[in-house]
Design a protein around this motif. Structure first.
Motif, PDB file in Angstrom:
ATOM      1  N   ILE A  77     -17.720  37.402  43.771  1.00  0.00           N
ATOM      2  CA  ILE A  77     -17.069  37.579  45.073  1.00  0.00           C
ATOM      3  C   ILE A  77     -16.334  36.303  45.471  1.00  0.00           C
ATOM      4  CG2 ILE A  77     -17.497  37.865  47.549  1.00  0.00           C
ATOM      5  CD1 ILE A  77     -19.749  39.846  46.744  1.00  0.00           C
ATOM      6  N   ALA A  78     -16.962  35.145  45.275  1.00  0.00           N
ATOM      7  CA  ALA A  78     -16.316  33.864  45.597  1.00  0.00           C
ATOM      8  C   ALA A  78     -15.076  33.655  44.733  1.00  0.00           C
ATOM      9  CB  ALA A  78     -17.297  32.713  45.417  1.00  0.00           C
ATOM     10  N   SER A  79     -15.162  33.999  43.460  1.00  0.00           N
ATOM     11  CA  SER A  79     -14.014  33.849  42.567  1.00  0.00           C
ATOM     12  C   SER A  79     -12.848  34.726  43.024  1.00  0.00           C
ATOM     13  CB  SER A  79     -14.429  34.230  41.138  1.00  0.00           C
ATOM     14  OG  SER A  79     -13.322  34.163  40.277  1.00  0.00           O
ATOM     15  N   ILE A 136      -6.956  33.849  48.142  1.00  0.00           N
ATOM     16  CA  ILE A 136      -6.435  32.733  48.948  1.00  0.00           C
ATOM     17  C   ILE A 136      -5.251  32.087  48.239  1.00  0.00           C
ATOM     18  CG2 ILE A 136      -6.951  30.407  49.798  1.00  0.00           C
ATOM     19  CD1 ILE A 136      -9.849  31.470  50.334  1.00  0.00           C
ATOM     20  N   GLN A 137      -5.391  31.833  46.939  1.00  0.00           N
ATOM     21  CA  GLN A 137      -4.291  31.231  46.180  1.00  0.00           C
ATOM     22  C   GLN A 137      -3.075  32.149  46.132  1.00  0.00           C
ATOM     23  OE1 GLN A 137      -5.343  29.010  42.517  1.00  0.00           O
ATOM     24  NE2 GLN A 137      -7.437  29.652  43.052  1.00  0.00           N
ATOM     25  N   ASP A 138      -3.298  33.460  45.995  1.00  0.00           N
ATOM     26  CA  ASP A 138      -2.175  34.411  45.990  1.00  0.00           C
ATOM     27  C   ASP A 138      -1.399  34.343  47.294  1.00  0.00           C
ATOM     28  OD1 ASP A 138      -2.926  35.256  43.468  1.00  0.00           O
ATOM     29  OD2 ASP A 138      -3.911  37.097  44.176  1.00  0.00           O
ATOM     30  N   ILE A 139      -2.100  34.296  48.414  1.00  0.00           N
ATOM     31  CA  ILE A 139      -1.443  34.233  49.727  1.00  0.00           C
ATOM     32  C   ILE A 139      -0.679  32.923  49.877  1.00  0.00           C
ATOM     33  CG2 ILE A 139      -1.862  34.071  52.212  1.00  0.00           C
ATOM     34  CD1 ILE A 139      -4.233  36.053  51.695  1.00  0.00           C
ATOM     35  N   ILE A 140      -1.288  31.826  49.481  1.00  0.00           N
ATOM     36  CA  ILE A 140      -0.630  30.524  49.568  1.00  0.00           C
ATOM     37  C   ILE A 140       0.620  30.504  48.693  1.00  0.00           C
ATOM     38  CG2 ILE A 140      -0.904  28.085  48.926  1.00  0.00           C
ATOM     39  CD1 ILE A 140      -3.822  28.348  49.948  1.00  0.00           C
ATOM     40  N   ARG A 141       0.505  31.044  47.473  1.00  0.00           N
ATOM     41  CA  ARG A 141       1.654  31.094  46.559  1.00  0.00           C
ATOM     42  C   ARG A 141       2.756  31.968  47.151  1.00  0.00           C
ATOM     43  NH1 ARG A 141      -0.717  33.364  42.640  1.00  0.00           N
ATOM     44  NH2 ARG A 141      -1.529  31.479  41.676  1.00  0.00           N
ATOM     45  N   LYS A 142       2.388  33.144  47.709  1.00  0.00           N
ATOM     46  CA  LYS A 142       3.379  34.069  48.291  1.00  0.00           C
ATOM     47  C   LYS A 142       4.144  33.406  49.429  1.00  0.00           C
ATOM     48  CE  LYS A 142       2.095  37.251  51.162  1.00  0.00           C
ATOM     49  NZ  LYS A 142       2.532  37.455  52.462  1.00  0.00           N
ATOM     50  N   ASP A 143       3.455  32.552  50.193  1.00  0.00           N
ATOM     51  CA  ASP A 143       4.089  31.859  51.314  1.00  0.00           C
ATOM     52  C   ASP A 143       4.757  30.545  50.906  1.00  0.00           C
ATOM     53  OD1 ASP A 143       3.373  33.906  53.014  1.00  0.00           O
ATOM     54  OD2 ASP A 143       1.583  32.905  53.758  1.00  0.00           O
ATOM     55  N   ASN A 144       4.865  30.302  49.588  1.00  0.00           N
ATOM     56  CA  ASN A 144       5.526  29.098  49.046  1.00  0.00           C
ATOM     57  C   ASN A 144       4.933  27.801  49.580  1.00  0.00           C
ATOM     58  OD1 ASN A 144       7.334  30.442  47.335  1.00  0.00           O
ATOM     59  ND2 ASN A 144       8.673  30.867  49.066  1.00  0.00           N
ATOM     60  N   ALA A 201       6.268  22.880  43.145  1.00  0.00           N
ATOM     61  CA  ALA A 201       5.249  22.892  42.090  1.00  0.00           C
ATOM     62  C   ALA A 201       4.153  23.905  42.386  1.00  0.00           C
ATOM     63  CB  ALA A 201       4.665  21.497  41.936  1.00  0.00           C
ATOM     64  N   ILE A 202       4.515  25.169  42.451  1.00  0.00           N
ATOM     65  CA  ILE A 202       3.531  26.226  42.680  1.00  0.00           C
ATOM     66  C   ILE A 202       3.241  26.869  41.324  1.00  0.00           C
ATOM     67  CG2 ILE A 202       3.088  28.442  43.802  1.00  0.00           C
ATOM     68  CD1 ILE A 202       4.955  27.534  46.045  1.00  0.00           C
ATOM     69  N   PRO A 203       1.966  26.893  40.917  1.00  0.00           N
ATOM     70  CA  PRO A 203       1.668  27.472  39.612  1.00  0.00           C
ATOM     71  C   PRO A 203       1.985  28.958  39.561  1.00  0.00           C
ATOM     72  CG  PRO A 203      -0.348  26.867  40.776  1.00  0.00           C
ATOM     73  CD  PRO A 203       0.798  26.416  41.613  1.00  0.00           C
ATOM     74  N   ALA A 204       2.278  29.431  38.368  1.00  0.00           N
ATOM     75  CA  ALA A 204       2.570  30.860  38.177  1.00  0.00           C
ATOM     76  C   ALA A 204       1.309  31.670  38.419  1.00  0.00           C
ATOM     77  CB  ALA A 204       3.076  31.087  36.756  1.00  0.00           C
ATOM     78  N   PRO A 205       1.447  32.907  38.879  1.00  0.00           N
ATOM     79  CA  PRO A 205       0.271  33.750  39.097  1.00  0.00           C
ATOM     80  C   PRO A 205      -0.505  33.955  37.796  1.00  0.00           C
ATOM     81  CG  PRO A 205       2.235  34.777  40.011  1.00  0.00           C
ATOM     82  CD  PRO A 205       2.681  33.591  39.217  1.00  0.00           C
ATOM     83  N   ALA A 206      -1.817  34.076  37.904  1.00  0.00           N
ATOM     84  CA  ALA A 206      -2.648  34.350  36.741  1.00  0.00           C
ATOM     85  C   ALA A 206      -2.354  35.752  36.237  1.00  0.00           C
ATOM     86  CB  ALA A 206      -4.116  34.206  37.112  1.00  0.00           C
ATOM     87  N   SER A 222      -2.893  39.220  38.130  1.00  0.00           N
ATOM     88  CA  SER A 222      -2.877  38.954  39.570  1.00  0.00           C
ATOM     89  C   SER A 222      -1.686  39.645  40.197  1.00  0.00           C
ATOM     90  CB  SER A 222      -2.806  37.444  39.819  1.00  0.00           C
ATOM     91  OG  SER A 222      -2.781  37.175  41.176  1.00  0.00           O
ATOM     92  N   ASN A 223      -1.807  39.983  41.464  1.00  0.00           N
ATOM     93  CA  ASN A 223      -0.705  40.650  42.163  1.00  0.00           C
ATOM     94  C   ASN A 223       0.373  39.673  42.533  1.00  0.00           C
ATOM     95  OD1 ASN A 223      -1.992  43.047  41.954  1.00  0.00           O
ATOM     96  ND2 ASN A 223      -2.917  42.940  43.983  1.00  0.00           N
TER      97      ASN A 223
END
Length: 70
Positions: free
Chosen positions: A27-29, A35-43, A61-66, A69-70
């Motif tokens: 669940i934590a993972s 959280i990272q997806d939202i941060i990435r989406k918001d640049n 320098a935003i890493p590519a989605p795993a 991942s959506n």
């Protein structure tokens, strides 16, 4: 909850309750991934003293989605 404003970053604490304590790690993972997806989406870049980014006007320098991942 914002727990501190340090020299190079703001520290936050997120408290959550789950019904199945044995599922805490998956669940934590998943939560961290969202959280990272939202941060990435918001640049928004996540930088730390351990990560060096040359701020010369090139792409952020935003890493590519795993994978998967959506």
């Amino acid at each position: 909850m914002q727990t501190s404003l340090d020299d190079n970053y703001v520290a936050y604490e997120l408290n959550a309750y789950i019904r199945n304590p044995s599922a805490k790690q998956p669940i934590a993972s998943e939560m961290h991934s969202h959280i990272q997806d939202i941060i990435r989406k918001d640049n928004i870049e996540i930088l730390s003293p351990h990560y060096r980014a040359n701020r010369d006007g090139t792409a952020i320098a935003i890493p590519a989605p795993a994978e998967g991942s959506n």
